[in-house]
Design a protein around this motif. Structure first.
Motif, PDB file in Angstrom:
ATOM      1  N   VAL B  62       0.841  -1.205   0.000  1.00  0.00           N
ATOM      2  CA  VAL B  62       0.000   0.000   0.000  1.00  0.00           C
ATOM      3  C   VAL B  62       0.877   1.256   0.000  1.00  0.00           C
ATOM      4  O   VAL B  62       0.613   2.221  -0.722  1.00  0.00           O
ATOM      5  CB  VAL B  62      -0.958  -0.011   1.219  1.00  0.00           C
ATOM      6  N   ILE B  63       1.960   1.213   0.814  1.00  0.00           N
ATOM      7  CA  ILE B  63       2.882   2.360   0.865  1.00  0.00           C
ATOM      8  C   ILE B  63       3.502   2.581  -0.520  1.00  0.00           C
ATOM      9  O   ILE B  63       3.548   3.708  -1.028  1.00  0.00           O
ATOM     10  CB  ILE B  63       3.980   2.115   1.925  1.00  0.00           C
ATOM     11  N   ALA B  68       3.961   5.678  -5.429  1.00  0.00           N
ATOM     12  CA  ALA B  68       4.098   5.677  -6.888  1.00  0.00           C
ATOM     13  C   ALA B  68       3.072   6.603  -7.537  1.00  0.00           C
ATOM     14  O   ALA B  68       3.399   7.383  -8.437  1.00  0.00           O
ATOM     15  CB  ALA B  68       3.936   4.254  -7.419  1.00  0.00           C
ATOM     16  N   VAL B  69       1.827   6.530  -7.063  1.00  0.00           N
ATOM     17  CA  VAL B  69       0.770   7.381  -7.641  1.00  0.00           C
ATOM     18  C   VAL B  69       1.070   8.856  -7.378  1.00  0.00           C
ATOM     19  O   VAL B  69       0.953   9.705  -8.275  1.00  0.00           O
ATOM     20  CB  VAL B  69      -0.612   6.986  -7.062  1.00  0.00           C
ATOM     21  N   ALA B  70       1.493   9.162  -6.139  1.00  0.00           N
ATOM     22  CA  ALA B  70       1.799  10.560  -5.803  1.00  0.00           C
ATOM     23  C   ALA B  70       2.973  11.066  -6.643  1.00  0.00           C
ATOM     24  O   ALA B  70       2.957  12.200  -7.130  1.00  0.00           O
ATOM     25  CB  ALA B  70       2.124  10.672  -4.312  1.00  0.00           C
ATOM     26  N   LEU B 127      15.243  12.136 -14.067  1.00  0.00           N
ATOM     27  CA  LEU B 127      15.183  10.815 -13.429  1.00  0.00           C
ATOM     28  C   LEU B 127      15.609  10.917 -11.963  1.00  0.00           C
ATOM     29  O   LEU B 127      14.983  10.316 -11.078  1.00  0.00           O
ATOM     30  CB  LEU B 127      16.099   9.842 -14.176  1.00  0.00           C
ATOM     31  N   GLY B 128      16.682  11.701 -11.722  1.00  0.00           N
ATOM     32  CA  GLY B 128      17.138  11.912 -10.349  1.00  0.00           C
ATOM     33  C   GLY B 128      16.036  12.562  -9.508  1.00  0.00           C
ATOM     34  O   GLY B 128      15.771  12.151  -8.385  1.00  0.00           O
ATOM     35  N   LEU B 129      15.359  13.544 -10.097  1.00  0.00           N
ATOM     36  CA  LEU B 129      14.263  14.228  -9.405  1.00  0.00           C
ATOM     37  C   LEU B 129      13.136  13.250  -9.088  1.00  0.00           C
ATOM     38  O   LEU B 129      12.545  13.271  -7.999  1.00  0.00           O
ATOM     39  CB  LEU B 129      13.738  15.374 -10.278  1.00  0.00           C
ATOM     40  N   MET B 130      12.851  12.359 -10.062  1.00  0.00           N
ATOM     41  CA  MET B 130      11.791  11.368  -9.874  1.00  0.00           C
ATOM     42  C   MET B 130      12.128  10.447  -8.692  1.00  0.00           C
ATOM     43  O   MET B 130      11.260  10.135  -7.870  1.00  0.00           O
ATOM     44  CB  MET B 130      11.645  10.535 -11.151  1.00  0.00           C
ATOM     45  N   ILE B 131      13.408  10.044  -8.607  1.00  0.00           N
ATOM     46  CA  ILE B 131      13.831   9.169  -7.511  1.00  0.00           C
ATOM     47  C   ILE B 131      13.700   9.893  -6.169  1.00  0.00           C
ATOM     48  O   ILE B 131      13.214   9.328  -5.182  1.00  0.00           O
ATOM     49  CB  ILE B 131      15.282   8.677  -7.743  1.00  0.00           C
ATOM     50  N   VAL B 132      14.093  11.175  -6.156  1.00  0.00           N
ATOM     51  CA  VAL B 132      13.984  11.960  -4.914  1.00  0.00           C
ATOM     52  C   VAL B 132      12.514  12.092  -4.508  1.00  0.00           C
ATOM     53  O   VAL B 132      12.146  11.917  -3.339  1.00  0.00           O
ATOM     54  CB  VAL B 132      14.626  13.357  -5.099  1.00  0.00           C
ATOM     55  N   LEU B 133      11.654  12.390  -5.512  1.00  0.00           N
ATOM     56  CA  LEU B 133      10.221  12.513  -5.230  1.00  0.00           C
ATOM     57  C   LEU B 133       9.665  11.215  -4.662  1.00  0.00           C
ATOM     58  O   LEU B 133       8.952  11.208  -3.654  1.00  0.00           O
ATOM     59  CB  LEU B 133       9.458  12.847  -6.524  1.00  0.00           C
ATOM     60  N   TYR B 134      10.007  10.093  -5.310  1.00  0.00           N
ATOM     61  CA  TYR B 134       9.496   8.795  -4.878  1.00  0.00           C
ATOM     62  C   TYR B 134       9.967   8.483  -3.459  1.00  0.00           C
ATOM     63  O   TYR B 134       9.179   8.041  -2.613  1.00  0.00           O
ATOM     64  CB  TYR B 134       9.949   7.699  -5.851  1.00  0.00           C
ATOM     65  N   GLY B 135      11.251   8.726  -3.192  1.00  0.00           N
ATOM     66  CA  GLY B 135      11.794   8.482  -1.856  1.00  0.00           C
ATOM     67  C   GLY B 135      11.069   9.313  -0.808  1.00  0.00           C
ATOM     68  O   GLY B 135      10.699   8.811   0.261  1.00  0.00           O
ATOM     69  N   SER B 136      10.841  10.593  -1.129  1.00  0.00           N
ATOM     70  CA  SER B 136      10.166  11.471  -0.171  1.00  0.00           C
ATOM     71  C   SER B 136       8.730  10.996   0.091  1.00  0.00           C
ATOM     72  O   SER B 136       8.282  10.953   1.243  1.00  0.00           O
ATOM     73  CB  SER B 136      10.110  12.907  -0.706  1.00  0.00           C
ATOM     74  N   PHE B 137       8.021  10.652  -0.999  1.00  0.00           N
ATOM     75  CA  PHE B 137       6.645  10.190  -0.812  1.00  0.00           C
ATOM     76  C   PHE B 137       6.598   8.869  -0.040  1.00  0.00           C
ATOM     77  O   PHE B 137       5.686   8.618   0.745  1.00  0.00           O
ATOM     78  CB  PHE B 137       5.929  10.037  -2.156  1.00  0.00           C
ATOM     79  N   ARG B 138       7.584   8.014  -0.277  1.00  0.00           N
ATOM     80  CA  ARG B 138       7.642   6.734   0.455  1.00  0.00           C
ATOM     81  C   ARG B 138       7.790   6.991   1.949  1.00  0.00           C
ATOM     82  O   ARG B 138       7.119   6.370   2.767  1.00  0.00           O
ATOM     83  CB  ARG B 138       8.816   5.890  -0.031  1.00  0.00           C
ATOM     84  N   ILE B 139       8.687   7.928   2.284  1.00  0.00           N
ATOM     85  CA  ILE B 139       8.892   8.252   3.701  1.00  0.00           C
ATOM     86  C   ILE B 139       7.591   8.814   4.288  1.00  0.00           C
ATOM     87  O   ILE B 139       7.159   8.421   5.376  1.00  0.00           O
ATOM     88  CB  ILE B 139      10.055   9.265   3.862  1.00  0.00           C
ATOM     89  N   TYR B 140       6.931   9.712   3.515  1.00  0.00           N
ATOM     90  CA  TYR B 140       5.687  10.318   3.994  1.00  0.00           C
ATOM     91  C   TYR B 140       4.626   9.256   4.276  1.00  0.00           C
ATOM     92  O   TYR B 140       4.020   9.225   5.351  1.00  0.00           O
ATOM     93  CB  TYR B 140       5.176  11.331   2.962  1.00  0.00           C
ATOM     94  N   TYR B 141       4.401   8.355   3.283  1.00  0.00           N
ATOM     95  CA  TYR B 141       3.348   7.354   3.460  1.00  0.00           C
ATOM     96  C   TYR B 141       3.743   6.280   4.474  1.00  0.00           C
ATOM     97  O   TYR B 141       2.880   5.717   5.146  1.00  0.00           O
ATOM     98  CB  TYR B 141       2.962   6.732   2.116  1.00  0.00           C
TER      99      TYR B 141
END
Lengths: 69, 153
Positions: B62-63, B68-70, B127-141
Motif C-alpha cells: 500500500v505504501i 508511486a501514484v503521488a 530521473l534523479g528528481l523522480m527518484i527523490v520525489l518517490y523516496g520522499s513520498f515513500r517516507i511520507y506514506y
C-alpha cells in the motif's frame, strides 16, 4: 478503525512478533493496525480473526458514524 | 544472501558502473555503458530474489502504491514543464519554424552530438528528481501508515 487485537493478544499471551510471524506480515504492520494507523485488507482481517478464533466483527469496531436515514 | 550484503552489492555495482561510464566516454562507445547497465540491473533483480529476511506484506504494498501514484501525479507536471521549455528552444532555432540565417563563415558547425548529450543530461536530472520525489513520498506514506512507530514490547 478501532480493534481489539491487543486485548486478544494479551489474553493469549502472544507477542506482536509471534502474531506477525503467524500471519506472515511484519511486526510494524501489527503495531500499525493495533494503533489504528493502518486498516488491514479484508483478507488480513479474516486471517487475524481466524488466528484468534473469533469473528471479524468481534475484533474490529467501526468507529464511523452511522448515516442518517 | 543477507539484506545488508545486498545493499553493499548495490553500492559496489554503482561504483563499477561509474567506472564503465568513464571508460565509455573515453572510448566514445555508448553501447558499453548501456549494455553494462542492463546486465547490472538484471543481475541485481535476480540476486534480490535470494535476499532473506525480507517480508513484504500488504502494508508495504500500500505504501509503495501510494508513493508511486503521488510521484506520477507530481512528476508529469514537471516533465511537461521541462518538455515545453525544450520544445520552445527547439522551434526557436534555425532548424525550427524560423528561417535559417544566411551562411556565415564565422558560424560554428552544427553539433548534433552535443545536443543529444544535453538531452541525456536533462533526462538524467529528471530521473534523479523522480527518484527523490518517490523516496520522499515513500517516507511520507510510511510514516502515515505507521512505520517507525515504537511500542512497549
Amino acid at each position: 478503525m478501532k480493534n481489539k487485537i491487543r486485548v486478544h493478544r494479551a489474553m493469549r499471551e502472544i507477542t506482536q512478533e509471534q502474531l506477525a510471524a503467524g500471519l506472515g506480515v511484519t511486526r510494524q504492520t501489527i503495531i500499525a493496525i493495533e494503533k489504528g494507523k493502518y486498516d488491514p485488507s479484508l483478507s488480513l482481517a479474516f486471517r487475524i480473526a481466524r488466528f484468534f478464533n473469533v469473528r471479524v466483527d468481534e475484533l474490529f469496531l467501526d468507529d464511523e458514524p452511522a448515516p442518517e436515514s | 544472501m543477507k539484506r545488508n550484503t545486498f545493499y553493499l552489492l548495490i553500492g559496489f555495482t554503482g561504483l563499477v558502473l561509474v567506472g564503465i561510464l568513464y571508460l565509455a566516454i573515453q572510448l566514445s562507445l555508448p553501447i558499453l555503458i548501456q549494455g553494462a547497465f542492463l546486465v547490472a540491473v538484471l543481475v541485481l533483480y535476480a540476486v534480490k530474489r535470494t535476499v532473506a529476511e525480507t517480508v513484504e506484506d500488504e502494508r508495504t504494498n500500500v505504501i509503495t502504491q501510494h508513493a508511486a501514484v503521488a510521484t506520477l501525479s507530481v512528476f508529469w507536471v514537471i516533465f511537461l514543464l521541462v518538455s515545453l521549455g525544450q520544445v520552445v528552444f527547439s522551434f526557436s532555432t534555425p532548424l525550427g519554424f524560423h528561417l535559417p540565417p544566411p551562411p556565415s563563415p564565422f558560424a560554428p558547425p552544427p553539433d548534433n552530438a552535443l545536443h543529444l548529450g544535453r538531452f541525456g543530461l536533462a533526462q538524467l536530472g529528471l530521473l534523479g528528481l523522480m527518484i527523490v520525489l518517490y523516496g520522499s513520498f515513500r517516507i511520507y506514506y510510511a510514516r502515515k501508515f505507521g512505520d517507525w512507530e515504537s511500542d512497549e514490547e
